[in-house]
Enzyme design. Structure first.
Site, PDB file in Angstrom:
ATOM      1  N   ASP A 176       0.816  -1.211   0.000  1.00 12.86           N
ATOM      2  CA  ASP A 176       0.000   0.000   0.000  1.00 12.86           C
ATOM      3  C   ASP A 176       0.852   1.265   0.000  1.00 12.86           C
ATOM      4  O   ASP A 176       2.065   1.229   0.258  1.00 12.86           O
ATOM      5  CB  ASP A 176      -0.907   0.014   1.231  1.00 12.86           C
ATOM      6  CG  ASP A 176      -2.168  -0.814   1.040  1.00 12.86           C
ATOM      7  OD1 ASP A 176      -2.402  -1.277  -0.082  1.00 12.86           O
ATOM      8  OD2 ASP A 176      -2.907  -0.988   2.020  1.00 12.86           O
ATOM      9  N   LYS A 189      -3.575   3.414  -2.495  1.00 12.19           N
ATOM     10  CA  LYS A 189      -4.779   4.223  -2.687  1.00 12.19           C
ATOM     11  C   LYS A 189      -4.682   5.400  -1.727  1.00 12.19           C
ATOM     12  O   LYS A 189      -4.593   5.218  -0.513  1.00 12.19           O
ATOM     13  CB  LYS A 189      -6.050   3.412  -2.401  1.00 12.19           C
ATOM     14  CG  LYS A 189      -6.265   2.245  -3.338  1.00 12.19           C
ATOM     15  CD  LYS A 189      -7.691   1.738  -3.273  1.00 12.19           C
ATOM     16  CE  LYS A 189      -8.028   1.142  -1.923  1.00 12.19           C
ATOM     17  NZ  LYS A 189      -7.253  -0.080  -1.628  1.00 12.19           N
ATOM     18  N   MET A 229      -8.461   8.823   8.430  1.00  8.41           N
ATOM     19  CA  MET A 229      -8.749   9.403   7.113  1.00  8.41           C
ATOM     20  C   MET A 229      -9.835  10.483   7.194  1.00  8.41           C
ATOM     21  O   MET A 229     -10.767  10.517   6.402  1.00  8.41           O
ATOM     22  CB  MET A 229      -9.165   8.292   6.140  1.00  8.41           C
ATOM     23  CG  MET A 229      -8.097   7.223   5.962  1.00  8.41           C
ATOM     24  SD  MET A 229      -8.671   5.748   5.069  1.00  8.41           S
ATOM     25  CE  MET A 229      -9.692   4.956   6.332  1.00  8.41           C
TER      26      MET A 229
END
Length: 270
Positions: free
Chosen positions: A51, A73, A188
């Site tokens: 990641d 991502k 996030m």
């Protein structure tokens, strides 16, 4: 003790079989925060699918013959679709590779690891989950913030700051969340932090509640912004990400426990 790690050379680690996938948590940032099983997997894997939040210094500890495939991502940036990442894991395993799926933090903490594991299970592909230190725990610890303290809270809520559409999670009962626990840890959430703050304030949270925003947790360039819930509408636009946000009185322990400073940041492993 000299030679202490060499004792692991003969340890009875589980076999990393060809045609299987290990989903491994890399931890919140510092390469030294990976588990022993995760480190072992780095040396066994034929291919590593990693990641965006995986530290390059951690990848350097892998078998140099292993293929490295980026599958990052990041919000607001061009990213590979989750379905394509999952399909890649399946194809690599079915080709007989030992596949290491390396994910920042913990695979099952807002990491899509469960979705990938379910797809593997549906294809009859054997897998192993190797938990990692979540940034919601370890990242805060590196900022001197205990996620719980018996004098403050007996409950904590973990939530994500966006849903699959990229917006503020519509299915969250913000009134219930606001009053369910004194401490809320948000992943996030920087992009929508002002909107989230408005919802929490409307549900009755105190504008004076402390908020800590920990950017680049457990890395030498870690930065912590100490603010209040009521002042989040004045936040600067350029807060570094990735960042973990904690709301609640545990932030005050940072005044005493802020240990990751000075020479402590000079160690490459964390």
């Amino acid at each position: 003790m000299k030679g202490h790690f060499a004792a692991l050379d003969s340890a009875p680690f589980p076999l990393f079989e060809p045609g299987t996938v290990w989903l491994v948590g890399a931890g919140p940032g510092a390469p030294g925060l990976i588990s022993v099983l995760g480190y072992y997997a780095l040396g066994q894997a034929d291919v590593i699918v990693y990641d965006a939040l995986v530290n390059e210094a951690l990848l350097a500890l892998a078998d140099p013959r292993a293929e490295r495939l980026y599958a990052g991502k990041r919000g607001g940036k061009p990213s590979e679709k989750q379905a394509d990442i999952t399909l890649r894991l399946i194809e690599l395993a079915e080709a007989g590779k030992r596949v290491l799926r390396l994910k920042g933090g913990d695979p099952f903490m807002f990491g899509r690891g469960a979705e990938e594991a379910m797809a593997l299970a549906a294809r009859g592909i054997a897998f192993r989950i190797v938990p990692g230190i979540s940034s919601g725990l370890g990242g805060l610890a590196y900022a001197g913030i205990p996620v719980t303290h018996r004098d403050i809270n007996h409950a904590v809520i973990f939530l994500t700051g966006h849903d699959e559409t990229g917006g503020v999670p519509a299915s969250v009962d913000w009134a219930a969340i606001a009053n369910a626990a004194p401490v809320i840890v948000m992943f996030m959430a920087v992009k929508h932090l002002r909107s989230i703050a408005q919802r929490l304030l409307a549900a009755g949270r105190d504008p004076a509640d402390r908020v800590a925003i920990v950017s680049n947790a457990a890395l030498p360039d870690q930065m912590v912004l100490d603010v209040t819930l009521g002042s989040l509408d004045t936040l600067p636009e350029d807060i570094p990400t990735p960042a973990i946000v904690v709301l609640g009185p545990v932030s005050r322990y940072r005044d005493i426990l802020d240990w990751y400073v000075g020479e402590a940041r000079g160690n490459a492993l964390g």
